[in-house]
Design a protein around this motif. Sequence first.
Motif, mmCIF file in Angstrom:
data_model
loop_
_atom_site.group_PDB
_atom_site.id
_atom_site.type_symbol
_atom_site.label_atom_id
_atom_site.label_comp_id
_atom_site.label_asym_id
_atom_site.label_seq_id
_atom_site.Cartn_x
_atom_site.Cartn_y
_atom_site.Cartn_z
ATOM 1 N N LEU A 23 0.829 -1.203 0.000
ATOM 2 C CA LEU A 23 0.000 0.000 0.000
ATOM 3 C C LEU A 23 0.867 1.259 0.000
ATOM 4 C CD1 LEU A 23 -2.769 1.453 0.335
ATOM 5 C CD2 LEU A 23 -2.437 1.202 2.810
ATOM 6 N N ALA A 24 1.901 1.270 0.815
ATOM 7 C CA ALA A 24 2.753 2.456 0.918
ATOM 8 C C ALA A 24 3.399 2.800 -0.418
ATOM 9 C CB ALA A 24 3.814 2.234 1.985
ATOM 10 N N ALA A 25 3.662 1.790 -1.227
ATOM 11 C CA ALA A 25 4.302 2.009 -2.525
ATOM 12 C C ALA A 25 3.298 2.298 -3.638
ATOM 13 C CB ALA A 25 5.146 0.793 -2.898
ATOM 14 N N SER A 26 2.015 2.257 -3.334
ATOM 15 C CA SER A 26 0.978 2.368 -4.358
ATOM 16 C C SER A 26 0.705 3.812 -4.739
ATOM 17 C CB SER A 26 -0.319 1.723 -3.863
ATOM 18 O OG SER A 26 -0.136 0.344 -3.636
ATOM 19 N N ARG A 27 0.337 4.002 -6.002
ATOM 20 C CA ARG A 27 -0.016 5.340 -6.488
ATOM 21 C C ARG A 27 -1.338 5.371 -7.242
ATOM 22 N NH1 ARG A 27 4.546 7.797 -9.954
ATOM 23 N NH2 ARG A 27 4.811 5.670 -10.729
ATOM 24 N N LEU A 28 -1.680 4.273 -7.932
ATOM 25 C CA LEU A 28 -2.860 4.285 -8.808
ATOM 26 C C LEU A 28 -3.840 3.193 -8.384
ATOM 27 C CD1 LEU A 28 -4.255 5.513 -11.255
ATOM 28 C CD2 LEU A 28 -2.897 4.007 -12.727
ATOM 29 N N TYR A 29 -5.067 3.619 -8.096
ATOM 30 C CA TYR A 29 -6.111 2.771 -7.513
ATOM 31 C C TYR A 29 -7.318 2.904 -8.439
ATOM 32 C CZ TYR A 29 -8.922 1.366 -3.284
ATOM 33 O OH TYR A 29 -9.733 0.745 -2.354
ATOM 34 N N VAL A 30 -7.862 1.798 -8.900
ATOM 35 C CA VAL A 30 -9.028 1.846 -9.775
ATOM 36 C C VAL A 30 -10.191 1.097 -9.130
ATOM 37 C CG1 VAL A 30 -8.443 -0.215 -11.136
ATOM 38 C CG2 VAL A 30 -9.847 1.567 -12.158
ATOM 39 N N CYS A 31 -11.388 1.657 -9.274
ATOM 40 C CA CYS A 31 -12.621 1.002 -8.832
ATOM 41 C C CYS A 31 -13.394 0.562 -10.067
ATOM 42 C CB CYS A 31 -13.492 1.954 -8.017
ATOM 43 S SG CYS A 31 -12.717 2.602 -6.539
ATOM 44 N N THR A 32 -13.903 -0.644 -10.026
ATOM 45 C CA THR A 32 -14.662 -1.148 -11.166
ATOM 46 C C THR A 32 -15.928 -1.854 -10.696
ATOM 47 O OG1 THR A 32 -14.594 -2.579 -13.135
ATOM 48 C CG2 THR A 32 -13.382 -3.349 -11.210
ATOM 49 N N PRO A 33 -17.015 -1.694 -11.438
ATOM 50 C CA PRO A 33 -18.189 -2.526 -11.182
ATOM 51 C C PRO A 33 -17.987 -3.902 -11.825
ATOM 52 C CG PRO A 33 -18.617 -1.112 -13.055
ATOM 53 C CD PRO A 33 -17.239 -0.745 -12.553
ATOM 54 N N ILE A 34 -18.933 -4.785 -11.597
ATOM 55 C CA ILE A 34 -18.947 -6.043 -12.338
ATOM 56 C C ILE A 34 -19.174 -5.716 -13.811
ATOM 57 C CG2 ILE A 34 -20.164 -8.228 -12.667
ATOM 58 C CD1 ILE A 34 -20.881 -8.112 -9.674
ATOM 59 N N ARG A 35 -18.414 -6.350 -14.689
ATOM 60 C CA ARG A 35 -18.535 -6.097 -16.123
ATOM 61 C C ARG A 35 -18.290 -7.414 -16.853
ATOM 62 N NH1 ARG A 35 -14.374 -1.594 -17.569
ATOM 63 N NH2 ARG A 35 -14.260 -2.595 -19.612
ATOM 64 N N PRO A 36 -18.846 -7.564 -18.063
ATOM 65 C CA PRO A 36 -18.730 -8.846 -18.767
ATOM 66 C C PRO A 36 -17.288 -9.266 -19.037
ATOM 67 C CG PRO A 36 -20.431 -7.483 -19.783
ATOM 68 C CD PRO A 36 -19.726 -6.616 -18.796
ATOM 69 N N ASP A 37 -16.404 -8.287 -19.247
ATOM 70 C CA ASP A 37 -15.012 -8.593 -19.564
ATOM 71 C C ASP A 37 -14.104 -8.377 -18.360
ATOM 72 O OD1 ASP A 37 -15.189 -5.849 -19.393
ATOM 73 O OD2 ASP A 37 -13.854 -5.458 -21.085
ATOM 74 N N LEU A 38 -14.606 -8.662 -17.151
ATOM 75 C CA LEU A 38 -13.878 -8.310 -15.940
ATOM 76 C C LEU A 38 -12.475 -8.903 -15.903
ATOM 77 C CD1 LEU A 38 -14.060 -6.808 -13.236
ATOM 78 C CD2 LEU A 38 -14.904 -8.929 -12.215
#
Length: 214
Positions: free
Chosen positions: A11-26
Amino acid sequence: MRGGAERRERLAASRLYVCTPIRPDLAEFADAVLGAGVDLIQLRDKQAEAGPLLEASAVLRETAGRHGALFAVNDRADIALAALADVLHLGQDDLPMEWARRILGDDVLLGRSTHDPDQAARAAAEPWDYLVAGPVWATATKPGRPATGTTLLEAVAALDPPQPWFAIGGIDAGNLDQVTAAGATRVVVVRAITTAPDPAAATRTLRERLPPHT
């Protein structure tokens, strides 16, 4: 399974966080964006029932693990527990921290949404693993939530919380420079990646323009 110390280091090294809904091509989507530089991927689908959430969680759990990334669940401690998530993200009106810890133990990371300087200051003084500040700009993913503008980011940067913190809310390649100028080095994005014609390319663009941690 990863322990809390390893998760916090990642976590400390993280910079980019994405949130996604359920999707057909998950599965394909997750593989593409994690391969392109996403550090954390959160399953956020307010409408889905437990069964579909667990199925989607299994996909994201496997893909995140393969890429060395963290897998987060939004709101649902039961889903986070069943899915062996690395992270549970909680809003201001969600499950209290002490109950989340009773359900999940100490090794699962807990994140907190904050929408004004007072909320950020309170969260910084509590043992949350990370904070999220925003929404910086109005966004369809947070209907009815007023935009904070970059002044909230400046306030949180001045607060200098002991935890990692992320900016969120309408952030994309066109306004990322305003976010980083306000002091944020980590961001949460949704539509800038999830609705992009080429999610991997969008990920790389954002990742390359985020400053290193100081």
